[in-house]
Design a protein around this motif. Structure first.
Motif, PDB file in Angstrom:
ATOM      1  N   LYS A 185      73.858  50.989  66.832  1.00  0.00           N
ATOM      2  CA  LYS A 185      75.300  50.758  66.729  1.00  0.00           C
ATOM      3  C   LYS A 185      75.892  51.339  65.459  1.00  0.00           C
ATOM      4  O   LYS A 185      77.093  51.626  65.386  1.00  0.00           O
ATOM      5  N   SER A 186      75.072  51.526  64.428  1.00  0.00           N
ATOM      6  CA  SER A 186      75.582  52.068  63.173  1.00  0.00           C
ATOM      7  C   SER A 186      76.075  53.502  63.331  1.00  0.00           C
ATOM      8  O   SER A 186      76.856  53.989  62.508  1.00  0.00           O
ATOM      9  N   ALA A 187      75.627  54.193  64.408  1.00  0.00           N
ATOM     10  CA  ALA A 187      76.097  55.553  64.657  1.00  0.00           C
ATOM     11  C   ALA A 187      77.601  55.576  64.908  1.00  0.00           C
ATOM     12  O   ALA A 187      78.263  56.597  64.699  1.00  0.00           O
ATOM     13  N   LEU A 188      78.150  54.446  65.350  1.00  0.00           N
ATOM     14  CA  LEU A 188      79.587  54.354  65.619  1.00  0.00           C
ATOM     15  C   LEU A 188      80.334  53.497  64.601  1.00  0.00           C
ATOM     16  O   LEU A 188      81.536  53.635  64.435  1.00  0.00           O
ATOM     17  N   THR A 189      79.622  52.600  63.937  1.00  0.00           N
ATOM     18  CA  THR A 189      80.297  51.652  63.043  1.00  0.00           C
ATOM     19  C   THR A 189      80.251  52.046  61.574  1.00  0.00           C
ATOM     20  O   THR A 189      81.002  51.495  60.777  1.00  0.00           O
ATOM     21  N   ARG A 190      79.368  52.974  61.196  1.00  0.00           N
ATOM     22  CA  ARG A 190      79.265  53.397  59.800  1.00  0.00           C
ATOM     23  C   ARG A 190      79.618  54.877  59.689  1.00  0.00           C
ATOM     24  O   ARG A 190      78.764  55.748  59.813  1.00  0.00           O
ATOM     25  N   TRP A 191      80.880  55.114  59.467  1.00  0.00           N
ATOM     26  CA  TRP A 191      81.373  56.488  59.396  1.00  0.00           C
ATOM     27  C   TRP A 191      81.842  56.813  57.986  1.00  0.00           C
ATOM     28  O   TRP A 191      82.381  55.956  57.281  1.00  0.00           O
ATOM     29  N   ARG A 192      81.652  58.064  57.607  1.00  0.00           N
ATOM     30  CA  ARG A 192      82.112  58.544  56.314  1.00  0.00           C
ATOM     31  C   ARG A 192      83.203  59.593  56.507  1.00  0.00           C
ATOM     32  O   ARG A 192      83.285  60.228  57.561  1.00  0.00           O
ATOM     33  N   VAL A 193      84.004  59.773  55.490  1.00  0.00           N
ATOM     34  CA  VAL A 193      85.061  60.776  55.544  1.00  0.00           C
ATOM     35  C   VAL A 193      84.452  62.156  55.797  1.00  0.00           C
ATOM     36  O   VAL A 193      83.480  62.540  55.151  1.00  0.00           O
ATOM     37  N   GLY A 194      85.019  62.880  56.744  1.00  0.00           N
ATOM     38  CA  GLY A 194      84.536  64.227  57.050  1.00  0.00           C
ATOM     39  C   GLY A 194      83.682  64.316  58.297  1.00  0.00           C
ATOM     40  O   GLY A 194      83.487  65.409  58.840  1.00  0.00           O
ATOM     41  N   ARG A 195      83.165  63.186  58.762  1.00  0.00           N
ATOM     42  CA  ARG A 195      82.364  63.213  59.980  1.00  0.00           C
ATOM     43  C   ARG A 195      83.262  63.357  61.200  1.00  0.00           C
ATOM     44  O   ARG A 195      84.421  62.921  61.201  1.00  0.00           O
ATOM     45  N   SER A 196      82.736  63.966  62.253  1.00  0.00           N
ATOM     46  CA  SER A 196      83.527  64.198  63.458  1.00  0.00           C
ATOM     47  C   SER A 196      82.702  63.882  64.691  1.00  0.00           C
ATOM     48  O   SER A 196      81.484  63.718  64.617  1.00  0.00           O
ATOM     49  N   PHE A 197      83.373  63.793  65.844  1.00  0.00           N
ATOM     50  CA  PHE A 197      82.693  63.568  67.117  1.00  0.00           C
ATOM     51  C   PHE A 197      83.466  64.297  68.213  1.00  0.00           C
ATOM     52  O   PHE A 197      84.640  64.668  68.048  1.00  0.00           O
ATOM     53  N   ASP A 198      82.804  64.540  69.327  1.00  0.00           N
ATOM     54  CA  ASP A 198      83.412  65.218  70.471  1.00  0.00           C
ATOM     55  C   ASP A 198      83.611  64.225  71.600  1.00  0.00           C
ATOM     56  O   ASP A 198      82.770  63.338  71.815  1.00  0.00           O
ATOM     57  N   TYR A 199      84.693  64.373  72.336  1.00  0.00           N
ATOM     58  CA  TYR A 199      84.932  63.480  73.459  1.00  0.00           C
ATOM     59  C   TYR A 199      85.635  64.238  74.591  1.00  0.00           C
ATOM     60  O   TYR A 199      86.225  65.301  74.387  1.00  0.00           O
ATOM     61  N   LYS A 200      85.583  63.657  75.781  1.00  0.00           N
ATOM     62  CA  LYS A 200      86.207  64.246  76.976  1.00  0.00           C
ATOM     63  C   LYS A 200      86.985  63.158  77.706  1.00  0.00           C
ATOM     64  O   LYS A 200      86.454  62.080  77.969  1.00  0.00           O
ATOM     65  N   LEU A 201      88.252  63.454  78.037  1.00  0.00           N
ATOM     66  CA  LEU A 201      89.115  62.524  78.767  1.00  0.00           C
ATOM     67  C   LEU A 201      89.460  63.081  80.137  1.00  0.00           C
ATOM     68  O   LEU A 201      89.473  64.309  80.335  1.00  0.00           O
ATOM     69  N   ASP A 202      89.742  62.186  81.082  1.00  0.00           N
ATOM     70  CA  ASP A 202      90.235  62.666  82.381  1.00  0.00           C
ATOM     71  C   ASP A 202      91.753  62.834  82.316  1.00  0.00           C
ATOM     72  O   ASP A 202      92.372  62.650  81.258  1.00  0.00           O
TER      73      ASP A 202
END
Length: 335
Positions: free
Chosen positions: A17-34
């Protein structure tokens, strides 16, 4: 509400869960919406190499989580330089990263006193192995290093069998037993003294340990590998205390701790954090009471002869020069 529900489902599904709850400035992620703006997929990386792909076919489906592991290729690089000013700046000027310079400095400092033994004009080289990922190096580790100076020559090589560093003749850089059970320097407030006057009772009472004045909460480290044989609290006396039986037969005792971080029966390794110093029990102020016992007899921890460092022998020593040839091969290429 739908977005909150998605988040909760993802948190329930993801292993770390820390992959989503512990974020630092500058980190990014990719997502896809319908087309309606509902989340169909999310890719989040824990680090440059590992991460998770969270996806579903439609907003009505459950999320499926799969691991992402990017392939890397090991690459070796040889850096060489000359001391000119501080060793840190000299090492950085070769192209080593700050993290690699920190590794190198920590490694060489086990035998090399940078203030006393380094001189302008001294030469050094270091063989670094990194995992190459998309053209960038990650997880760099030193394989070998050599320092050639006016006052000291030192060559160290990582041994693949135990991942420790040795000199070419198989001598370990690490002592078998550290003199002090902590990092840094602290004033001795009360030395080992079998004729000491007790500060509380005023009577002649042997002081079988060494007291170090330090703030409550200072980390206490195991000076050698061993097993915890006592972890308890003694009101009015030792307070929180630990006793460790080390592999070489020595015992160590730690008193007046604010917190014990290991339990009876636990295995500890050299340098492992085992407690926090404190002011518990019969104590007149924050400090660490430290004892060393040889053959169950208390000795002066600051003067007792400590076990010598480990060395490679037999088949292990015979196999070790294979690793040493890596540095020599790179030296030849560099020439």
């Amino acid at each position: 509400r739908q977005g909150y529900s998605d988040v909760m489902h993802i948190l329930d599904s993801i292993p770390d869960k820390s992959a989503l709850t512990r974020w630092r400035v500058g980190r990014s992620f990719d997502y896809k919406l319908d087309q309606e703006g509902d989340l169909l997929a999310l890719r989040v990386m824990k680090n440059a190499r590992e991460g998770y792909l969270i996806e579903r076919k439609s907003p009505q489906d459950e999320f499926d989580v799969s691991n992402i592991l990017k392939a890397t290729e090991p690459s070796q690089r040889l850096f060489a330089g000359t001391v000119n000013g501080s060793f840190t700046l000299s090492a950085e000027s070769t192209g080593l990263s700050r993290a690699e310079v920190a590794q190198l400095t920590s490694l060489l400092s086990k035998k090399l006193d940078f203030r006393r033994n380094t001189r302008a004009g001294d030469h050094f080289q270091v063989l670094v192995e990194s995992d190459m990922l998309e053209g960038e190096s990650v997880d760099s580790r030193i394989l070998a290093a050599q320092y050639q100076g006016d006052r000291m020559n030192l060559t160290v090589v990582r041994n693949n069998a135990d991942d420790q560093f040795y000199t070419p003749d198989g001598q370990s850089l690490d002592p078998a037993f550290n003199r002090y059970p902590f990092e840094g320097h602290y004033r001795i407030s009360s030395p080992f003294n079998l004729r000491r006057t007790h500060p509380i009772t005023g009577r002649i009472s042997p002081h079988r340990g060494t007291d170090f004045a330090m703030r409550t909460g200072t980390p206490v480290d195991a000076p050698a590998a061993g097993r915890v044989i006592k972890s308890a609290y003694q009101a009015g006396g030792a307070g929180n205390y630990l006793v460790i039986r080390h592999d070489n037969g020595y015992k160590t005792r730690y008193m007046h701790l604010s917190k014990r971080l290991v339990s009876e029966g636990d295995r500890v390794e050299m340098g492992q954090k085992i407690a926090l110093s404190g002011n518990t029990g019969g104590s007149t102020g924050p400090h660490l009471h430290y004892e060393v016992m040889v053959n169950n007899r208390s000795v002066d921890a600051m003067r007792v002869k400590l076990p010598e460092n480990q060395s490679l022998e037999g088949k292990a020593l015979a196999a070790f020069p294979v690793s040493y040839t890596h540095l020599r091969a790179h030296e030849t290429c560099a020439d």
